[in-house]
Each structure stands twice: as structure tokens, then as C-alpha cells.
Design an enzyme around this catalytic site. Sequence first.
Site, PDB file in Angstrom:
ATOM      1  N   ARG A   1      96.836 -27.188 -46.517  1.00  0.00           N
ATOM      2  CA  ARG A   1      98.221 -27.633 -46.592  1.00  0.00           C
ATOM      3  C   ARG A   1      98.966 -27.523 -45.264  1.00  0.00           C
ATOM      4  O   ARG A   1     100.022 -28.120 -45.107  1.00  0.00           O
ATOM      5  CB  ARG A   1      98.962 -26.829 -47.668  1.00  0.00           C
ATOM      6  CG  ARG A   1      98.366 -27.007 -49.056  1.00  0.00           C
ATOM      7  CD  ARG A   1      99.191 -26.334 -50.130  1.00  0.00           C
ATOM      8  NE  ARG A   1      98.582 -26.509 -51.432  1.00  0.00           N
ATOM      9  CZ  ARG A   1      97.793 -25.615 -52.010  1.00  0.00           C
ATOM     10  NH1 ARG A   1      97.529 -24.485 -51.391  1.00  0.00           N
ATOM     11  NH2 ARG A   1      97.268 -25.845 -53.197  1.00  0.00           N
ATOM     12  N   VAL A   2      98.454 -26.741 -44.324  1.00  0.00           N
ATOM     13  CA  VAL A   2      99.179 -26.569 -43.063  1.00  0.00           C
ATOM     14  C   VAL A   2      98.310 -26.779 -41.837  1.00  0.00           C
ATOM     15  O   VAL A   2      98.825 -27.000 -40.747  1.00  0.00           O
ATOM     16  CB  VAL A   2      99.823 -25.159 -42.978  1.00  0.00           C
ATOM     17  CG1 VAL A   2     100.840 -24.973 -44.072  1.00  0.00           C
ATOM     18  CG2 VAL A   2      98.767 -24.069 -43.040  1.00  0.00           C
TER      19      VAL A   2
END
Length: 497
Positions: A361-362
Site C-alpha cells: 500500500r505504500v
Amino acid sequence: MPDEDVVRRIRGVVDLELRRAARLRGAVVEVGDDVARVVGLPACGADELVVFDSGALGMAHELSPTHTGVVLLQGAEQVRSGDGVDAVGLLPSLPVGRELLGRVLDPLGRPRDDRPPPAGKRQPVFRPAPALSERAPVDRPLLTGVMVIDAAIPIGRGQRQLIVGDHNVGKTALALDIIAAQVPEKVPCVYVAIGQPSSRVQGVREQLELCGALAGTVVIASDAGDPPGLQYLAPYAGATVAEHFRDAGQGALVVFDDLTKHADAYRELALLLGRPPGREAFPGDIFYIHAQLLERATALSDASGGGSLTAFPIVETTESDITAYIPTNLISITDGQLYLDSALFARNQLPAVDVGRSVSRVGGAAQPASLRAAARNLRIVMSRFEALEALTRVGLDVDPSTREALVRGHLLRELLRQPRFTVRTLAEQVFALTAVSEGWLDALPPEAAAETVWAMGRRALAQSPNLFGEWGQARGPPGDWKQQLKLLLERVLETGR
């Protein structure tokens, strides 16, 4: 008149002796299954260490108006009903520092490698996570050396990336490969074994030594035969050791292998101490303790030292069910997951990372520009390839564009197959992905193409070190670098060197 400082010191000594004389001692009223119920310790704090008259060591884990529930950490077989108990006013702790690298220790810092006890400053195993104001965005890459991860599911320093899969699909092997890839960057690593057989812990140590990563790794081990209290402390102890390097401004990495067994140990302690059970008999705060643990992994701002702690917790599923209680909790806490598929493992597609069900997600914000450009369509290409491959199994005719997609999909599958402890550098990965996406290898069989591209990458790296040295920069390599790569490939194919 006596000096005021002298009077103050004398009064302090007298007050201390009076407090010791008036200290209430507890007594064991019930003991069994590595827990004890103690009365007479009303001032004992949560998680405070207690010592029994027999020399056994425990930790106050359940505070009740009528008694104190103590988790036994050492010498449980020596504790008897009626034994005296003293609270020592200290929390569980262990030494930290660079002298721990290469060591195997238990969660209290006691050696398990036939070497002397480590020296150094001790830190409590329970520490608060950094405040929001101390944190920084995850924008620096953590290259794992595993091409399927770096290209499709990139990880950033300070990220919490879950490794999830069934029993015996290569979760620990993947974590050890990631640790081995940190050797060139000299990233200190911590491997935490929770509830593992001692033979397996020894095997991990031998593998790390074989690949040259043991000298930069601390192993915190709580064996399957240890009390559940020690298994409960293990991941917190590993986080404390790793935080020392983070707080010194370095990038550190910690692996929790695995949090399924940690949750089981916590459930066992909770049930033995009479806490009300919740879903699947786990106590209601199981989500909180894992969130509290994983929040300690983060990237710090420059004002706070600029260090980072990247966490790779491992969780085991049953029959690929990621909707079970503990896997669901951890997926919601972490910043993404690497899903290892049993079917891929059975087909020897190792590491068995399912690109479609894995996510970061990052980490995309931290992916090097050159690798992001080379791998920007990798997930789409692999997803389309798997769908087309399923259709062609029934004997359908395909058009030229579909045939090209199948050829490149097979090439990528072979390139993503990676032997243990084979670290793919950034240059090699960009080289291979570009060769596939540009169609330079379409005429070669997949097996031959994989061997060719890795050989070409090594030779090109030796011939053009300046070009490859700039691939890790934010803007990527300058000029018409694809044309330079194509010329290098043609030379290898024509001359073999």
C-alpha cells in the site's frame, strides 16, 4: 551545622530502608500450567517482574482486586503453593547494541549459543511506539533482492509488510532471503522465532551463517518448549533490539516468525488466568496487542534521527483461508501483504508469491524510478497471461497478439522463478524486465531466455558500470539507455561474451 546535601542523602537512605522494611510480600495461593495466583502484592504494576523464594522468575500479567495473576518465565517447576513472592520494581528487559549481532538469545537476553551473556545497556521489551510528530513518509526503498517483490510489490523502509500463507509454502525461506539481501547494504536485521522447535531455530542460524548474513543478524528465539510467557515476550524483545539501530539513525529490519503462534501463546495465558474468551477463544484485546507491536515499525523524520524499522510479520493460514480471525486482524493492521500460494509452490514457482493477491500500500512511492518504469505493467501482464493460459488449455486458437502475450508471460514466469539466496540487484532486474517488455527475447525458449538475460546482465554490468550505477537514482539513467541495453544484448547473443 551539617551540610544540607549530606542530610538529604541520609534521609534518602533511611526512607529507602523504611520502605524495604514495610514492603508487603506476596504469597502463592495457586500454581499450575506456567501461571500462578498471588495475593499480597497490591502495589505491583502491570508487566512488573516478580521473584519467588525458590528463585523462579515471573511477570505480573493479570491485576485483580483480590489477587495478581503471574506468568512464570523461569523455574516454573520450582514454584509451590505458599511460596513467598517479591515485586522487584522492574519491567522485562534485555541488552541491546551492535555486540548482539551474530548472537542467538532468548527474550530476556540470555544466550542460547554457548557464548557468554552479552553486555551493554538494557532496554525494556515493552516500549511505546514513536509519536506521529516523529514519523516521516515511507519514501526510501528497501530492496529485497527478490524480483517478484521489488518489481511488483515494492517495499519501503519503515513499512509493515505481512507474509501470509499455508504451512510449508516457503514463508520463512522468503524472510531469510530478504535478510540475506541486506548484507551488501549492511542493514542490521533481527529474526524472531516464536514457538519454533529448537532444531528449526538451529537450522535458521545455519542458513544465515551459510549465506553470510548471520554477522549482521540478531536471533531472538523462544522455543516450542519454553513457557508461553516467554513466547509472548519474544516479538516485543525483537522489536526492542531492532529499535536500538533505528534510534541510532540506521535502517533496521525485523522478522516475526510467526504471529500465529504468538496469538496462540497469548490466548493460552489469557484462558489460564481466567480472562473472558472472545472470537475463536482469543481475548478481546488480541487486535490491540498486535497493533501496538507493529506500530513500533516506522520511518523517523530527520529531526528524530532519520532511522527506520521495517517489519515483516509472518502469519500462517489453514487451507488458504485469509478470512480467519488472526490473518484478518494482521492484514488490517499492516501496510500490505505478500501472499504465498500453495498451488504455485506445488508447481515449483518459487518464491510462491501470488502477484494478484499480494499488495503493497505504500512501497510504490519508494520504488526506484528505473525499476518503476521497467515494471509498470508487470501485474497487468501477469494477470492477463494467467487468464489467457487458462483459455489455451482447452485448445482454442489464438491470434498473433495473444500469442505474443503468452510468450512474454512465460518469459516473465521464468524470470520470476528465483533460487534460494540468489540476490537480484536493481540493475539486473531493470535489465531483465526491459528485455522482456521490448520483445528482445521473444525468439528464445523461456528457459534459455532466462539464462541468457541473467548472463547478459552480469556481463553488461561489468562493461558499463557507469550506466548501471545511475539506475538507483531518483531520475533513473540518462540518455537512450534502452538502446544501449539492446546493443549489449545483441552482442551477447552473437558472440556469447
